[in-house]
Design a protein around this motif. Sequence first.
Motif, PDB file in Angstrom:
ATOM      1  N   GLN A  16      32.749  60.340  19.827  1.00  0.00           N
ATOM      2  CA  GLN A  16      34.071  60.233  20.437  1.00  0.00           C
ATOM      3  C   GLN A  16      33.899  59.965  21.934  1.00  0.00           C
ATOM      4  O   GLN A  16      32.891  60.342  22.524  1.00  0.00           O
ATOM      5  N   HIS A  17      34.835  59.289  22.490  1.00  0.00           N
ATOM      6  CA  HIS A  17      34.916  59.235  23.954  1.00  0.00           C
ATOM      7  C   HIS A  17      36.391  59.242  24.320  1.00  0.00           C
ATOM      8  O   HIS A  17      37.268  59.138  23.474  1.00  0.00           O
ATOM      9  N   HIS A  18      36.668  59.370  25.625  1.00  0.00           N
ATOM     10  CA  HIS A  18      38.013  59.742  26.031  1.00  0.00           C
ATOM     11  C   HIS A  18      38.949  58.559  26.269  1.00  0.00           C
ATOM     12  O   HIS A  18      40.118  58.765  26.601  1.00  0.00           O
ATOM     13  N   LEU A  19      38.444  57.330  26.140  1.00  0.00           N
ATOM     14  CA  LEU A  19      39.317  56.178  26.413  1.00  0.00           C
ATOM     15  C   LEU A  19      39.910  55.679  25.100  1.00  0.00           C
ATOM     16  O   LEU A  19      39.244  55.001  24.310  1.00  0.00           O
ATOM     17  N   ILE A  20      41.158  56.015  24.885  1.00  0.00           N
ATOM     18  CA  ILE A  20      41.841  55.708  23.639  1.00  0.00           C
ATOM     19  C   ILE A  20      42.458  54.314  23.699  1.00  0.00           C
ATOM     20  O   ILE A  20      43.066  53.923  24.702  1.00  0.00           O
ATOM     21  N   ASP A  21      42.288  53.569  22.633  1.00  0.00           N
ATOM     22  CA  ASP A  21      42.972  52.291  22.479  1.00  0.00           C
ATOM     23  C   ASP A  21      44.334  52.579  21.861  1.00  0.00           C
ATOM     24  O   ASP A  21      44.398  52.979  20.697  1.00  0.00           O
ATOM     25  N   PRO A  22      45.419  52.411  22.616  1.00  0.00           N
ATOM     26  CA  PRO A  22      46.744  52.736  22.083  1.00  0.00           C
ATOM     27  C   PRO A  22      47.114  51.892  20.860  1.00  0.00           C
ATOM     28  O   PRO A  22      48.003  52.270  20.111  1.00  0.00           O
ATOM     29  N   ARG A  23      46.449  50.794  20.668  1.00  0.00           N
ATOM     30  CA  ARG A  23      46.771  49.952  19.517  1.00  0.00           C
ATOM     31  C   ARG A  23      46.257  50.553  18.218  1.00  0.00           C
ATOM     32  O   ARG A  23      46.777  50.234  17.139  1.00  0.00           O
ATOM     33  N   THR A  24      45.237  51.410  18.332  1.00  0.00           N
ATOM     34  CA  THR A  24      44.656  52.018  17.132  1.00  0.00           C
ATOM     35  C   THR A  24      44.781  53.534  17.119  1.00  0.00           C
ATOM     36  O   THR A  24      44.651  54.160  16.074  1.00  0.00           O
ATOM     37  N   GLY A  25      44.978  54.106  18.294  1.00  0.00           N
ATOM     38  CA  GLY A  25      45.014  55.565  18.385  1.00  0.00           C
ATOM     39  C   GLY A  25      43.636  56.195  18.341  1.00  0.00           C
ATOM     40  O   GLY A  25      43.508  57.412  18.225  1.00  0.00           O
ATOM     41  N   LYS A  26      42.604  55.392  18.456  1.00  0.00           N
ATOM     42  CA  LYS A  26      41.221  55.893  18.379  1.00  0.00           C
ATOM     43  C   LYS A  26      40.451  55.458  19.630  1.00  0.00           C
ATOM     44  O   LYS A  26      40.884  54.558  20.353  1.00  0.00           O
ATOM     45  N   PRO A  27      39.300  56.074  19.875  1.00  0.00           N
ATOM     46  CA  PRO A  27      38.486  55.624  21.015  1.00  0.00           C
ATOM     47  C   PRO A  27      38.238  54.122  20.946  1.00  0.00           C
ATOM     48  O   PRO A  27      37.939  53.578  19.881  1.00  0.00           O
ATOM     49  N   ALA A  28      38.348  53.468  22.099  1.00  0.00           N
ATOM     50  CA  ALA A  28      38.279  52.014  22.148  1.00  0.00           C
ATOM     51  C   ALA A  28      36.924  51.499  21.693  1.00  0.00           C
ATOM     52  O   ALA A  28      35.883  52.040  22.052  1.00  0.00           O
ATOM     53  N   GLN A  29      36.951  50.435  20.882  1.00  0.00           N
ATOM     54  CA  GLN A  29      35.747  49.714  20.492  1.00  0.00           C
ATOM     55  C   GLN A  29      35.603  48.539  21.441  1.00  0.00           C
ATOM     56  O   GLN A  29      36.441  47.640  21.460  1.00  0.00           O
ATOM     57  N   THR A  30      34.575  48.551  22.243  1.00  0.00           N
ATOM     58  CA  THR A  30      34.484  47.563  23.314  1.00  0.00           C
ATOM     59  C   THR A  30      33.032  47.213  23.598  1.00  0.00           C
ATOM     60  O   THR A  30      32.115  47.991  23.277  1.00  0.00           O
ATOM     61  N   ASP A  31      32.831  46.034  24.215  1.00  0.00           N
ATOM     62  CA  ASP A  31      31.473  45.624  24.596  1.00  0.00           C
ATOM     63  C   ASP A  31      31.186  45.980  26.056  1.00  0.00           C
ATOM     64  O   ASP A  31      30.250  45.453  26.651  1.00  0.00           O
ATOM     65  N   LEU A  32      32.009  46.869  26.587  1.00  0.00           N
ATOM     66  CA  LEU A  32      31.874  47.207  27.996  1.00  0.00           C
ATOM     67  C   LEU A  32      31.428  48.646  28.186  1.00  0.00           C
ATOM     68  O   LEU A  32      31.849  49.546  27.442  1.00  0.00           O
ATOM     69  N   GLN A  33      30.586  48.849  29.178  1.00  0.00           N
ATOM     70  CA  GLN A  33      30.198  50.187  29.608  1.00  0.00           C
ATOM     71  C   GLN A  33      31.177  50.709  30.642  1.00  0.00           C
ATOM     72  O   GLN A  33      31.707  51.797  30.514  1.00  0.00           O
ATOM     73  N   THR A  34      31.365  49.917  31.696  1.00  0.00           N
ATOM     74  CA  THR A  34      32.278  50.327  32.762  1.00  0.00           C
ATOM     75  C   THR A  34      33.053  49.122  33.276  1.00  0.00           C
ATOM     76  O   THR A  34      32.601  47.974  33.159  1.00  0.00           O
ATOM     77  N   VAL A  35      34.202  49.408  33.845  1.00  0.00           N
ATOM     78  CA  VAL A  35      35.036  48.399  34.488  1.00  0.00           C
ATOM     79  C   VAL A  35      35.450  48.942  35.843  1.00  0.00           C
ATOM     80  O   VAL A  35      35.892  50.092  35.944  1.00  0.00           O
ATOM     81  N   THR A  36      35.330  48.112  36.872  1.00  0.00           N
ATOM     82  CA  THR A  36      35.730  48.496  38.227  1.00  0.00           C
ATOM     83  C   THR A  36      36.803  47.534  38.700  1.00  0.00           C
ATOM     84  O   THR A  36      36.621  46.316  38.608  1.00  0.00           O
ATOM     85  N   VAL A  37      37.908  48.078  39.196  1.00  0.00           N
ATOM     86  CA  VAL A  37      39.024  47.245  39.642  1.00  0.00           C
ATOM     87  C   VAL A  37      39.408  47.622  41.070  1.00  0.00           C
ATOM     88  O   VAL A  37      39.488  48.802  41.405  1.00  0.00           O
ATOM     89  N   ILE A  38      39.664  46.604  41.878  1.00  0.00           N
ATOM     90  CA  ILE A  38      40.172  46.775  43.231  1.00  0.00           C
ATOM     91  C   ILE A  38      41.630  46.338  43.246  1.00  0.00           C
ATOM     92  O   ILE A  38      41.961  45.261  42.733  1.00  0.00           O
ATOM     93  N   HIS A  39      42.495  47.164  43.832  1.00  0.00           N
ATOM     94  CA  HIS A  39      43.919  46.858  43.874  1.00  0.00           C
ATOM     95  C   HIS A  39      44.543  47.636  45.020  1.00  0.00           C
ATOM     96  O   HIS A  39      44.064  48.719  45.354  1.00  0.00           O
ATOM     97  N   PRO A  40      45.614  47.144  45.619  1.00  0.00           N
ATOM     98  CA  PRO A  40      46.257  47.941  46.683  1.00  0.00           C
ATOM     99  C   PRO A  40      46.775  49.282  46.180  1.00  0.00           C
ATOM    100  O   PRO A  40      46.920  50.220  46.967  1.00  0.00           O
ATOM    101  N   SER A  41      47.058  49.390  44.908  1.00  0.00           N
ATOM    102  CA  SER A  41      47.570  50.628  44.326  1.00  0.00           C
ATOM    103  C   SER A  41      46.480  51.333  43.523  1.00  0.00           C
ATOM    104  O   SER A  41      45.872  50.737  42.627  1.00  0.00           O
ATOM    105  N   GLY A  42      46.257  52.587  43.833  1.00  0.00           N
ATOM    106  CA  GLY A  42      45.281  53.354  43.068  1.00  0.00           C
ATOM    107  C   GLY A  42      45.693  53.535  41.623  1.00  0.00           C
ATOM    108  O   GLY A  42      44.855  53.571  40.723  1.00  0.00           O
ATOM    109  N   VAL A  43      46.998  53.671  41.385  1.00  0.00           N
ATOM    110  CA  VAL A  43      47.494  53.824  40.015  1.00  0.00           C
ATOM    111  C   VAL A  43      47.154  52.580  39.203  1.00  0.00           C
ATOM    112  O   VAL A  43      46.633  52.672  38.083  1.00  0.00           O
TER     113      VAL A  43
END
Lengths: 308, 141
Positions: free
Chosen positions: A227-254
């Motif tokens: 299990q991990h804590h990033l839920i895919d709302p489309r499935t309701g389960k931990p996301a299945q992804t080819d990514l380890q981490t994602v970093t985003v820069i934006h004027p808004s922290g949210v």
Amino acid sequence: MRLSYIAFRAMGCLATLQLETETDGIERLNEAVRQVETIEACLSRFRPNSDLMQLNAQAGTWVEVSPLLFEVIRAAKHAALVTNGLYHPLLLNIMLGIGYDRTFEELKSSAVVASSTPMLDWHAIELKASRNAVRLPPNGGLDLGGIGKGWSADYLANQLSTDGACLVNLGGDIATRGAPQGYDGWPVIVNDPLDSSLIVSLKLSNLSIATSGVDYRRWKDLNGTPQHHLIDPRTGKPAQTDLQTVTVIHPSGVLAEAFAKAVLIQGSQAGLTWLAQQWDSAGMVVKTNGEVIATPNFTQYISKETSS
Amino acid sequence: MANPDRARKLLIRTALATSSTIATLFGAQNLALLDGTTFQQVEAVTTTTITADTTALTIEQAEPSLVIQKTAPNFVILRHATNGTNSANTQPPSQNQNVNTRNIQPPIPSQMAAPAPIIVQQAGQTVYVQQPAPQITESSK
């Protein structure tokens, strides 16, 4: 001008504050630490008496909440809207269902049983600004962990910026205002999630940055299912992804936080393509095969010290 | 005459009442005329029949050879896959053609040009530092 610095633990993570000011920076940072505690007491889902959990206990009815909580919930709804629900604020019951019912420190040393929980519609969160009132859908549970640190970092940075240039780091969610004298931005580092080696060094000013990943908060339930804590709302389960981490820069922290999750859930191809279409956004991803890819506008933030 | 003053006052009041009544009637009549005019104008608009030009329109392409393609963003590879399975190699061309990547010189994982400030403090103690301390963005720990 003097540069003040403090490191402390809050919100289940390491936090640091830096402020460059002519006034009493030490006292100002100490005051900011107390503000962090106030925010956590309001927003934490791990504190039974927090404002958030009291709201969750009255799901289905109108509840007047504090201005702070109302503003965070409003920001959460907005983040859900702009990510088409990939960031989803009503995941509390899902998180409890997969066993994330305590702080991660406690979770690592305990055994949990995962169960399936139905998804709720985030549109059903109702707000009345004139009364700071909120009504959650029946059986709805709000979890602001997905954007709480980003919002808090922005809030604190805005407060501190009245005294000078500052940087707020809450567990890796960072907000910057201005830049220290002699610098064109605050130094921020992105490390490899697997071996902590340096990937890239950045300089940021008046921007926020957030990183989401499946690299750390992982556990297994009693059935041995990862299990991990990033839920895919489309499935309701931990996301299945080819990514380890994602970093985003934006004027808004949210939105930096919300977009990082949205990209991670979608995967490298769809996620980066989606991110490139969002206003004021730049990002990079670390794939499970070690490849690191960024949007074209990300390179403008790379520090000269690490670019050739 | 029994009371000339009373008669004069009565005459004056009667004249005032009459003139104000006439003015009111005159004003009301003017307003009615205006309303009627407006109504007639609106009526005229709503009853006008508009005939659509059903003649087929011919569109001439100025540049018939112009082909609009969906352009994909050009992503930047900051580091290649550590196990040799790069994106370009692992996906069939049909899936790859909408994603363009270009390489930039991978950043040298060197030390920071400026040394990290030495921070000596007790936990939770605010201190002064000489330089900004680089911060790591990472998933929450």
